[in-house]
Motif scaffolding. Structure first.
Motif, PDB file in Angstrom:
ATOM      1  N   ALA A  29      38.954  37.565  34.937  1.00  0.00           N
ATOM      2  CA  ALA A  29      39.698  36.295  35.024  1.00  0.00           C
ATOM      3  C   ALA A  29      40.634  36.424  35.282  1.00  0.00           C
ATOM      4  O   ALA A  29      41.326  35.541  36.223  1.00  0.00           O
ATOM      5  CB  ALA A  29      39.823  35.644  33.255  1.00  0.00           C
ATOM      6  N   ALA A  30      41.413  37.846  34.986  1.00  0.00           N
ATOM      7  CA  ALA A  30      42.374  38.023  36.255  1.00  0.00           C
ATOM      8  C   ALA A  30      42.341  38.836  37.392  1.00  0.00           C
ATOM      9  O   ALA A  30      43.387  39.615  37.275  1.00  0.00           O
ATOM     10  CB  ALA A  30      43.503  38.776  35.118  1.00  0.00           C
ATOM     11  N   ALA A  35      42.223  36.744  43.093  1.00  0.00           N
ATOM     12  CA  ALA A  35      43.526  35.950  43.094  1.00  0.00           C
ATOM     13  C   ALA A  35      43.831  36.343  45.204  1.00  0.00           C
ATOM     14  O   ALA A  35      44.316  34.940  45.811  1.00  0.00           O
ATOM     15  CB  ALA A  35      44.683  36.597  42.689  1.00  0.00           C
ATOM     16  N   LEU A  36      44.011  37.127  45.220  1.00  0.00           N
ATOM     17  CA  LEU A  36      43.582  37.470  46.615  1.00  0.00           C
ATOM     18  C   LEU A  36      42.890  36.255  47.615  1.00  0.00           C
ATOM     19  O   LEU A  36      43.244  35.365  48.323  1.00  0.00           O
ATOM     20  CB  LEU A  36      43.409  38.791  47.531  1.00  0.00           C
ATOM     21  CG  LEU A  36      43.107  38.834  48.850  1.00  0.00           C
ATOM     22  CD1 LEU A  36      44.405  38.822  49.201  1.00  0.00           C
ATOM     23  CD2 LEU A  36      42.928  40.000  49.105  1.00  0.00           C
ATOM     24  N   ILE A  37      41.696  35.699  47.289  1.00  0.00           N
ATOM     25  CA  ILE A  37      40.718  35.013  48.148  1.00  0.00           C
ATOM     26  C   ILE A  37      41.983  33.714  47.702  1.00  0.00           C
ATOM     27  O   ILE A  37      41.548  32.607  48.603  1.00  0.00           O
ATOM     28  CB  ILE A  37      39.559  35.118  47.267  1.00  0.00           C
ATOM     29  CG1 ILE A  37      38.562  36.251  47.658  1.00  0.00           C
ATOM     30  CG2 ILE A  37      38.743  33.709  47.700  1.00  0.00           C
ATOM     31  CD1 ILE A  37      38.076  36.244  49.005  1.00  0.00           C
ATOM     32  N   GLY A 160      46.104  47.173  39.574  1.00  0.00           N
ATOM     33  CA  GLY A 160      46.835  47.117  38.404  1.00  0.00           C
ATOM     34  C   GLY A 160      48.021  46.452  37.805  1.00  0.00           C
ATOM     35  O   GLY A 160      48.988  46.548  37.089  1.00  0.00           O
ATOM     36  N   LYS A 161      48.209  44.736  38.831  1.00  0.00           N
ATOM     37  CA  LYS A 161      48.948  44.380  38.688  1.00  0.00           C
ATOM     38  C   LYS A 161      48.477  42.731  37.876  1.00  0.00           C
ATOM     39  O   LYS A 161      47.354  43.011  37.648  1.00  0.00           O
ATOM     40  CB  LYS A 161      49.310  43.413  40.190  1.00  0.00           C
ATOM     41  CG  LYS A 161      50.267  44.627  40.826  1.00  0.00           C
ATOM     42  CD  LYS A 161      51.110  45.224  40.246  1.00  0.00           C
ATOM     43  CE  LYS A 161      51.976  46.459  41.764  1.00  0.00           C
ATOM     44  NZ  LYS A 161      52.565  47.344  41.718  1.00  0.00           N
ATOM     45  N   LYS A 162      49.349  42.711  37.001  1.00  0.00           N
ATOM     46  CA  LYS A 162      48.987  41.362  36.145  1.00  0.00           C
ATOM     47  C   LYS A 162      49.273  39.826  36.916  1.00  0.00           C
ATOM     48  O   LYS A 162      50.488  39.787  37.548  1.00  0.00           O
ATOM     49  CB  LYS A 162      49.547  41.698  34.895  1.00  0.00           C
ATOM     50  CG  LYS A 162      49.313  42.554  33.823  1.00  0.00           C
ATOM     51  CD  LYS A 162      47.712  42.736  33.294  1.00  0.00           C
ATOM     52  CE  LYS A 162      47.303  44.387  32.539  1.00  0.00           C
ATOM     53  NZ  LYS A 162      47.336  45.465  33.243  1.00  0.00           N
ATOM     54  N   PRO A 163      48.750  38.939  36.229  1.00  0.00           N
ATOM     55  CA  PRO A 163      48.895  37.230  37.064  1.00  0.00           C
ATOM     56  C   PRO A 163      50.055  37.391  37.495  1.00  0.00           C
ATOM     57  O   PRO A 163      50.121  37.065  38.457  1.00  0.00           O
ATOM     58  CB  PRO A 163      48.339  36.870  36.464  1.00  0.00           C
ATOM     59  CG  PRO A 163      47.286  37.366  35.289  1.00  0.00           C
ATOM     60  CD  PRO A 163      47.983  38.579  35.037  1.00  0.00           C
ATOM     61  N   PRO A 164      51.045  37.121  36.651  1.00  0.00           N
ATOM     62  CA  PRO A 164      52.565  36.851  37.069  1.00  0.00           C
ATOM     63  C   PRO A 164      53.152  37.862  38.264  1.00  0.00           C
ATOM     64  O   PRO A 164      53.484  36.676  39.667  1.00  0.00           O
ATOM     65  CB  PRO A 164      53.407  37.021  35.987  1.00  0.00           C
ATOM     66  CG  PRO A 164      53.096  36.640  34.367  1.00  0.00           C
ATOM     67  CD  PRO A 164      51.672  37.833  35.318  1.00  0.00           C
ATOM     68  N   ALA A 168      53.159  36.743  42.749  1.00  0.00           N
ATOM     69  CA  ALA A 168      54.921  36.484  43.203  1.00  0.00           C
ATOM     70  C   ALA A 168      54.505  37.717  44.567  1.00  0.00           C
ATOM     71  O   ALA A 168      54.869  37.047  45.539  1.00  0.00           O
ATOM     72  CB  ALA A 168      55.284  37.284  42.294  1.00  0.00           C
ATOM     73  N   ILE A 169      53.308  38.236  44.251  1.00  0.00           N
ATOM     74  CA  ILE A 169      53.401  39.525  45.453  1.00  0.00           C
ATOM     75  C   ILE A 169      52.430  38.333  46.675  1.00  0.00           C
ATOM     76  O   ILE A 169      52.850  38.278  47.740  1.00  0.00           O
ATOM     77  CB  ILE A 169      52.675  40.461  45.314  1.00  0.00           C
ATOM     78  CG1 ILE A 169      53.494  41.630  43.871  1.00  0.00           C
ATOM     79  CG2 ILE A 169      51.876  41.567  46.325  1.00  0.00           C
ATOM     80  CD1 ILE A 169      52.705  42.221  43.313  1.00  0.00           C
TER      81      ILE A 169
END
Ligand SMILES: Cc1cc2nc3c(=O)[nH]c(=O)nc-3n(C[C@H](O)[C@H](O)[C@H](O)COP(=O)(O)O)c2cc1C
Length: 193
Positions: A29-30, A35-37, A160-164, A168-169
Motif C-alpha cells: 500500500a505504501a 508512488a513514483l509511478i 526506506g522512506k515513508k509516505p509523507p 515531499a521528495i
C-alpha cells in the motif's frame, strides 16, 4: 485566414498525445515504486498521458495452458492495455536479487503475444540499489522484444522512506523536473521510431 482558432499558425502544431501505461512491481500500500509511478502521471508533460495499471495483484499465476481462448479476463485486460499503449513504463523493486514474482508473472502473460513486440518501454527507479533486478528486468524485456529506451535514466531515491516524506521528495522542483524530463525523452524515443 488560415489556421484554427486558438492556434498561432507561426507555431508548430501540437504533437499528438502519447498514451503511456505505467506499471509498479510492488503491491505494498505504501510502495515507493507505486508512488513514483503516480508522481509520473501527475507530472506528465502536455503531450503525454500516463495511465497507472492497477491489476498486478489480481492476475492469476501464469499457466501456458490458459493462453489463447482460455486467457483469464485479467490477463486479457493487461494484454489489451499494453497493446493500446504507445509505451510502457515500469518501476520495480528488487527482491532477493531478482524481479518480484508479481511483476514477472505479468510479463509472462505477455510473452507469447504481439503486445510487447516492438513496444517502447522505459525502466524508472525508486531505489539507488536494486541493480540485479534492473539488469534482470532489462534482459527479460529485451528478450520479449520490448524496444527498451536505455538512454534515459530516472532514479529518485525513495528507498526506506515513508509516505509523507515520499510525497515531499517527489514534490521537490528538481525531482518534478527530472520526471518531466524523463517522460519528454521517452516521448522523443517513441516518436523517433
Ligand atoms: C522480500 C524482500 C526482499 C528484498 N530483497 C532486496 C534485494 O535483494 N536487494 C535490494 O536492493 N533490496 C531488497 N529489498 C528491499 C526492497 O527492494 C525495497 O524495500 C523497495 O524499496 C521496496 O519497494 P516498494 O517500496 O515499492 O515496495 C527486499 C525487500 C523485500 C520485502
Amino acid at each position: 485566414m488560415v489556421g484554427s482558432p486558438g492556434h498561432d499558425s507561426s507555431e508548430p502544431p501540437p504533437l499528438p498525445l502519447l498514451n503511456l501505461l505505467a506499471i509498479s512491481g510492488s503491491l505494498r500500500a505504501a510502495s515507493t515504486n507505486s508512488a513514483l509511478i503516480a508522481a509520473l502521471a501527475a507530472n506528465a508533460p502536455a503531450d503525454c498521458r500516463v495511465t497507472v495499471y492497477d491489476g498486478l495483484g489480481r492476475l492469476p499465476i501464469f499457466n501456458a495452458d490458459d493462453e489463447g481462448e482460455r486467457t483469464p479476463r485479467g490477463a486479457g485486460e493487461l494484454i489489451d492495455a499494453v497493446t493500446r499503449a504507445d509505451g510502457v513504463i515500469v518501476s520495480c523493486p528488487e527482491y532477493a536479487h531478482g524481479v518480484p514474482g508479481g511483476m514477472k508473472n505479468a510479463l509472462d502473460w505477455l510473452v507469447s503475444r504481439d503486445a510487447a513486440v516492438g513496444k517502447p518501454a522505459m525502466l524508472v527507479h525508486a531505489s539507488p540499489r536494486s541493480l540485479y533486478a534492473r539488469a534482470a528486468l532489462a534482459e527479460i524485456m529485451r528478450t520479449m522484444s520490448f524496444a527498451l529506451c536505455e538512454g534515459v535514466m530516472l532514479e529518485i531515491a525513495l528507498l526506506g522512506k515513508k509516505p509523507p516524506e515520499v510525497e515531499a521528495i517527489l514534490a521537490e522542483p528538481a525531482n518534478r523536473q527530472a520526471m518531466r524530463g524523463a517522460l519528454q525523452a521517452f516521448a522523443a524515443f517513441i516518436r523517433a521510431r
